[in-house]
Design an enzyme around this catalytic site. Structure first.
Site, PDB file in Angstrom:
ATOM      1  N   GLU A  43       0.743  -1.271  -0.003  1.00 21.32           N
ATOM      2  CA  GLU A  43      -0.074  -0.145   0.097  1.00 21.32           C
ATOM      3  C   GLU A  43       0.747   1.387   0.076  1.00 21.32           C
ATOM      4  O   GLU A  43       0.181   2.236  -0.364  1.00 21.32           O
ATOM      5  CB  GLU A  43      -1.084   0.148   1.032  1.00 21.32           C
ATOM      6  CG  GLU A  43      -2.164  -0.972   0.974  1.00 21.32           C
ATOM      7  CD  GLU A  43      -1.782  -2.446   1.714  1.00 21.32           C
ATOM      8  OE1 GLU A  43      -0.604  -2.531   1.986  1.00 21.32           O
ATOM      9  OE2 GLU A  43      -2.692  -3.310   1.699  1.00 21.32           O
ATOM     10  N   PHE A 105     -11.688  -7.344  13.403  1.00 21.56           N
ATOM     11  CA  PHE A 105     -10.798  -7.948  12.525  1.00 21.56           C
ATOM     12  C   PHE A 105     -10.377  -6.889  11.654  1.00 21.56           C
ATOM     13  O   PHE A 105     -11.199  -6.237  11.179  1.00 21.56           O
ATOM     14  CB  PHE A 105     -11.209  -9.189  11.730  1.00 21.56           C
ATOM     15  CG  PHE A 105     -10.014  -9.787  10.581  1.00 21.56           C
ATOM     16  CD1 PHE A 105      -8.841 -10.310  11.155  1.00 21.56           C
ATOM     17  CD2 PHE A 105     -10.161  -9.636   9.481  1.00 21.56           C
ATOM     18  CE1 PHE A 105      -7.905 -10.502  10.174  1.00 21.56           C
ATOM     19  CE2 PHE A 105      -9.364 -10.092   8.549  1.00 21.56           C
ATOM     20  CZ  PHE A 105      -8.266 -10.470   8.936  1.00 21.56           C
ATOM     21  N   GLN A 106      -9.301  -6.505  11.558  1.00 25.28           N
ATOM     22  CA  GLN A 106      -8.621  -5.487  10.603  1.00 25.28           C
ATOM     23  C   GLN A 106      -8.960  -4.248  10.964  1.00 25.28           C
ATOM     24  O   GLN A 106      -9.414  -3.475   9.963  1.00 25.28           O
ATOM     25  CB  GLN A 106      -8.702  -5.919   9.163  1.00 25.28           C
ATOM     26  CG  GLN A 106      -7.899  -7.222   8.616  1.00 25.28           C
ATOM     27  CD  GLN A 106      -7.597  -7.191   7.310  1.00 25.28           C
ATOM     28  OE1 GLN A 106      -8.434  -6.850   6.742  1.00 25.28           O
ATOM     29  NE2 GLN A 106      -6.564  -7.423   6.781  1.00 25.28           N
ATOM     30  N   LYS A 155     -17.410  -0.556   5.895  1.00 28.05           N
ATOM     31  CA  LYS A 155     -17.969  -1.210   4.759  1.00 28.05           C
ATOM     32  C   LYS A 155     -19.553  -1.363   4.498  1.00 28.05           C
ATOM     33  O   LYS A 155     -19.827  -1.436   3.444  1.00 28.05           O
ATOM     34  CB  LYS A 155     -17.662  -2.849   5.213  1.00 28.05           C
ATOM     35  CG  LYS A 155     -17.909  -3.848   4.086  1.00 28.05           C
ATOM     36  CD  LYS A 155     -17.392  -5.203   4.553  1.00 28.05           C
ATOM     37  CE  LYS A 155     -17.666  -6.031   3.112  1.00 28.05           C
ATOM     38  NZ  LYS A 155     -17.036  -7.416   3.673  1.00 28.05           N
ATOM     39  N   MET A 473      24.777   8.232   2.947  1.00 30.68           N
ATOM     40  CA  MET A 473      24.375   9.550   3.751  1.00 30.68           C
ATOM     41  C   MET A 473      24.656   9.189   5.352  1.00 30.68           C
ATOM     42  O   MET A 473      25.327   9.843   5.914  1.00 30.68           O
ATOM     43  CB  MET A 473      22.920  10.120   3.495  1.00 30.68           C
ATOM     44  CG  MET A 473      22.758  11.274   4.255  1.00 30.68           C
ATOM     45  SD  MET A 473      23.953  12.603   3.500  1.00 30.68           S
ATOM     46  CE  MET A 473      23.003  13.311   2.001  1.00 30.68           C
TER      47      MET A 473
END
Lengths: 565, 164
Positions: A43, A105-106, A155, A473
Site C-alpha cells: 500500500e 478484525f482488521q 464497509k 548518507m
C-alpha cells in the site's frame, strides 16, 4: 457511489490494494471502465504513485487501501505527501460501523492515526454523504496549501443492495475553510519598493512555486529585475536550472554560490518556501544583513522559524503577477550599478567553488558523473524521481532542471522507498516521457516488490541504482561525526540486481566503468518499452559537498573532505 | 505569558481531538481546556489557556486557524476580557474549624453546597488566581480531600463577539 464520485471527479487512475472492508468498492470497480485501478504490491507504493502523479500534474492523486494493515501501510505515504504539501485523496476501508471500537478484525482507528499527517480527514457516517464528502476531500486537498485528505469508509456504507440518491456537487463551500485568493496589495507595494532599492537581492523559492504553478511568472519576474534565484530541494525547476541567474539549490547541501549569496544578501524575497532547518542552518546566524519578504499561501509558514519583515499571504502565481505589474508601472528602476557588482561577486563565488568534485581519488565512477551523464543523455528534460540519500542530493545538485514538476522527490519526510513507485506513477500518466528513478541499493530495496507491478502494467521506467554498497548518507555522517564508525550503514548481502530484475521479466545492466556509462545509458533509454535497471558501481567513499557546518551560518560549509569556508 | 484562546469549532465528531492533537503534536502547552456546545448546536466553543511567548502564541492561533473544523480563533488576552473558572473543593471540616472555614468561604463569596458531619464541599467561581488564593488561604485550617476545577472560560468585554 464511491466509484461514481471518483469518475465524476474526472479521476482516470487510482492506485490500491483490495481487502475485506473494500470488497463492495472493488466489485463496483470491476463493473465499469472509466476509473482504472492499478494493483500495487504494497500500500505504501499506492500512496507514492498517487503522490507522484500529483507532483507531476498539480492534481490530486487517489489511493484506495483497505482497513487495518492496509491503512497503516499507507501512513508513510500520507506523511510523505503531507510534509511536501502534495494534494492527494486516500480512501481507506473501515470495518462495519457497528463494529467500530470493538477491536474487530482488521480494525484500526485511521482517523486517529492519520490525523497529524493529513490536511483533513473524514469518516463517512451515512452512505448518502459519500458524494459530497469525496467532493470536499478533493476541494480541500487541492486548494490553499495543498495536502493529503483521508476518507474513511465503513464497509456497511458501501453495501450494493442499498440504494441512495446520488448527486455529485459541482462545487463546494465550507464555512470554516476559505483559502486566500490574493495577497494584500499594500504589502505587495511595500515589497516591490524594497526590491527596487535592493543592492544585494536574492530570490529564494520553494515547492510553493511548483505546486502553485508559478514557475512562468517567477522566471519572468526574476529576469525583469535581473535578480539571482536559488531554489530549495522542493523548488528545483521553478526557475530554469541552466540559466545564468540560477544559483542552484541552497541549504545544507546547497551550492557554494547560493549559500554565500544568501548570507551576504541585503534583501531576500522568499516565495513558497518555509525556512526549513535544512535550509537556514542556525536561525540566529541566518542572513544577518538581510531584510526578508516572505510570500506564502499558508500564514502559519510565515515567521514560523525566521521572522519576516514583510509578510504576504497569498498564492505565489497571483502575488508575483501583481509584483510584475507594479515593477513595470514603477518609475524607479533596480540599481543597475549595485546589481552589477553583486553579480560580479556571485560569479566570483561560482568560479571559486561552483559544482566541482574530484574524479582522481578513486578507480570507481563518481555518483556525480552518473547524474551529469543522465542530464546529458536526457537533455535535462526527463522526469527524475529520486529516492532518499546521497544520490538524491547528487541528483538535486547535478541534474539541471529546466522545467517545473519534473523533479519528484520526498523532501520533507525523506522517505526511502519513494523513488520507484513515484517513477511508476509518473510513467503511467506520461507514457511518452523519459522517466528515471535515481536510487541507491539501500532505498530501492524498500519497495523493490513494485518491479512486479511494473511488469503487470508495462511501466518501462529506467532505474539508475547508484550502488555504493552502503547507506551513503548515514555513512557520510558517521565519517564526519563518529570517527568513521560505520554502525549498521553497510549491507553485506546485496542481491544480484541484474538477475533479480530479470526474474521479473525486465532488463538488467551492470556498469562499473565510466567509459561504459554513456553507451549503456543511451541503450537503456533507447529501449522505450522495457524497464531497465542499471546497477552502477560508484565510489563508496564519496561524500556530498558542500555541506553546511552544523549550528553555523549559511556561509559555513565544508567544501570537500579537507576544505572549509 | 499566559494567554486565553477562544475557538469556535464545528460540533463534529473528532473535532476536539484535532485541537488537542495539534497542541501535543507541536509541543504547545495546555494549562486548561473547556468545551461545550453553543446556542447554535452546530458549533462548539472551546477555551484553552496556554503559556508561551508572543511567537509561540502567534503560531498557535495560526495553526488552529488551519484546522478545517475551526471556524474562528481569538486570543482573548489581547483585549479586555472576563475569565471565570468554577471549582468544587471537598474539605475535611470538624469541630471549631467548621466556623472558620465557613468564614473564609464567605470572604471569597463561595457557597457550601454539600455538608456532612465531617466535610464541607465548597463551590467557588472566579478568575483562576482567585481560586488559587482560596486554596492558599485555607492554609493549615482544613485539609483538602478533593479538588475539581472546570478550567477557564472567557468572553470579551464590551460589544465584541466571537460568532459566525
Amino acid at each position: 457511489m464511491v466509484v461514481r464520485a471518483l469518475r465524476d471527479e474526472g479521476v482516470k487512475y487510482i492506485y490500491g490494494y483490495p481487502g475485506g472492508a473494500l470488497l463492495h468498492v472493488y466489485d463496483a470497480l470491476f463493473q465499469q471502465e472509466d476509473v482504472q485501478h492499478i494493483l500495487v504490491r504494497h500500500e505504501q507504493a499506492a500512496t507514492h504513485m498517487a503522490d507522484a502523479y500529483a507532483r507531476a500534474t498539480g492534481k490530486a492523486g487517489v489511493a484506495l487501501v483497505t482497513s487495518g494493515p492496509g491503512a497503516t501501510n499507507a501512513v508513510t505515504g500520507i506523511a510523505t505527501a503531507f510534509m511536501d504539501s502534495i494534494p492527494m485523496v486516500v480512501i481507506t476501508g473501515q470495518v462495519m460501523s457497528h463494529l467500530i471500537g470493538e477491536d474487530a478484525f482488521q480494525e484500526t482507528d485511521m482517523l486517529g492515526i492519520s490525523r497529524p499527517v493529513v490536511k483533513h480527514n473524514f469518516s463517512i457516517q451515512r452512505p448518502e454523504d459519500i458524494p459530497a464528502t469525496i467532493k470536499k476531500a478533493f476541494y480541500i486537498a487541492q486548494s490553499g496549501r495543498p495536502g493529503p485528505v483521508v476518507v474513511d469508509i465503513p464497509k456497511d456504507m458501501t453495501t450494493p443492495t442499498e440504494r441512495y440518491p446520488y448527486e455529485y456537487p459541482k462545487s463546494i463551500k465550507l464555512r470554516s475553510y476559505n483559502p486566500i485568493s490574493r495577497g494584500h496589495s499594500g504589502q505587495i507595494r511595500k515589497a516591490v519598493d524594497m526590491l527596487l532599492q535592493a543592492r544585494r537581492p536574492v530570490i529564494y523559492t520553494g515547492g510553493g512555486v511548483i505546486m502553485g504553478d508559478a514557475s512562468k511568472e517567477l522566471t519572468e519576474f526574476a529576469q525583469l529585475l535581473n535578480f539571482p534565484v536559488t531554489n530549495t530541494l522542493m523548488g528545483l525547476g521553478g526557475y530554469p536550472g541552466t540559466d545564468r541567474q540560477c544559483l542552484g539549490m541552497l541549504g545544507m547541501h546547497g551550492s557554494y554560490e547560493a549559500n554565500m549569496a544568501m548570507h551576504h544578501a541585503d534583501l531576500i524575497l522568499a516565495i513558497g518556501a518555509r525556512f526549513d532547518d535544512r535550509v537556514t542552518n542556525a536561525t540566529d546566524k541566518f542572513c544577518p544583513t538581510a531584510r526578508i519578504i516572505h510570500v506564502d499561501i499558508d500564514p502559519a509558514s510565515i515567521s514560523k522559524t525566521v521572522r519576516a519583515d514583510v509578510p504576504i499571504v497569498g498564492p505565489a502565481k497571483v502575488v508575483i503577477d501583481e509584483m510584475i505589474e507594479l515593477v513595470r508601472e514603477s518609475k524607479k528602476q533596480p540599481d543597475a550599478a549595485a546589481l552589477e557588482s553583486w553579480w560580479k561577486q556571485i560569479d566570483e563565488w561560482r568560479q571559486r567553488h561552483g559544482g566541482r568534485y574530484r574524479t582522481d581519488d578513486s578507480e570507481l565512477m563518481k555518483p556525480q558523473q552518473v547524474i551529469e551523464m543522465l542530464s546529458k543523455v536526457t537533455h535535462g528534460d526527463a522526469f527524475v524521481c529520486s529516492d532518499v540519500g546521497q544520490h538524491q542530493m547528487f541528483a538535486a545538485q547535478y541534474y539541471k532542471f529546466n522545467k517545473p514538476n519534473r523533479w519528484i522527490n520526498s523532501g520533507g519526510l525523506g522517505t526511502m522507498g519513494f523513488g520507484l513507485p513515484a517513477a511508476m506513477g509518473v510513467k503511467l500518466n506520461f507514457p511518452d516521457a523519459d522517466v528515471a528513478c535515481v536510487t541507491g541499493e539501500g532505498s530501492i530495496q524498500m519497495n523493490i516488490q513494485e518491479l512486479s507491478t511494473c511488469k503487470q502494467y508495462d511501466l518501462p521506467v529506467k532505474i539508475l541504482c547508484l550502488n555504493n554498497q552502503s547507506l551513503g548518507m548515514v555513512r557520510q555522517w558517521q565519517d564526519m561525526n563518529y570517527e568513521s564508525r560505520h554502525s549498521q550503514s553497510y549491507m553485506k548481502s546485496l542481491p544480484d540486481f541484474v538477475k533479480l530484475v530479470e526474474s521479473y521479466g525486465h532488463v538488467g545492466m551492470k556498469v562499473d566503468k565510466y567509459g561504459d556509462l554513456e553507451g549503456a545509458m543511451r541503450e537503456a533509454f533507447a529501449m522505450k518499452d522495457r524497464l531497465v535497471f542499471m546497477d552502477i558501481a560508484v565510489d563508496p567513499f564519496e561524500h556530498v559537498y558542500p555541506m553546511q557546518v552544523p549550528r553555523g551560518a549559511m556561509r559555513d560549509m565544508w567544501l570537500s573532505k579537507t576544505e572549509r569556508t | 505569558m499566559r494567554h486565553i484562546i477562544s475557538v469556535l469549532l464545528e460540533n463534529e465528531p473528532g473535532a476536539l481531538s484535532r485541537v488537542v492533537g495539534l497542541f501535543s503534536q507541536r509541543n504547545y502547552n495546555i494549562e486548561s481546556l473547556t468545551v461545550a456546545p453553543t446556542e447554535d448546536e452546530t458549533l462548539s466553543r472551546l477555551t484553552v489557556t496556554t503559556i508561551g511567548d508572543d511567537r509561540v502564541v502567534e503560531q498557535i492561533t495560526k495553526q488552529l486557524n488551519k484546522l478545517i473544523d475551526v471556524v474562528k480563533v481569538v486570543d482573548l488576552s489581547e483585549g479586555e476580557h472576563i475569565e471565570r473558572e468554577l471549582m468544587m473543593i471537598k474539605l475535611k471540616a470538624n469541630g471549631q474549624m467548621r466556623a472558620e472555614i465557613k468564614r473564609t468561604c464567605d470572604i471569597f463569596r463561595g457557597q457550601i453546597i454539600d455538608v456532612t458531619p465531617n466535610t464541607y464541599t465548597v463551590q467557588l467561581v472566579g478568575a483562576s488566581d482567585k481560586l488559587d488564593a482560596f486554596i492558599a488561604s485555607l492554609g493549615n485550617m482544613a485539609s483538602i480531600m478533593e479538588v475539581v476545577r472546570s478550567g477557564v472560560s472567557g468572553i470579551a468585554r464590551g460589544e465584541k463577539v466571537l460568532s459566525l
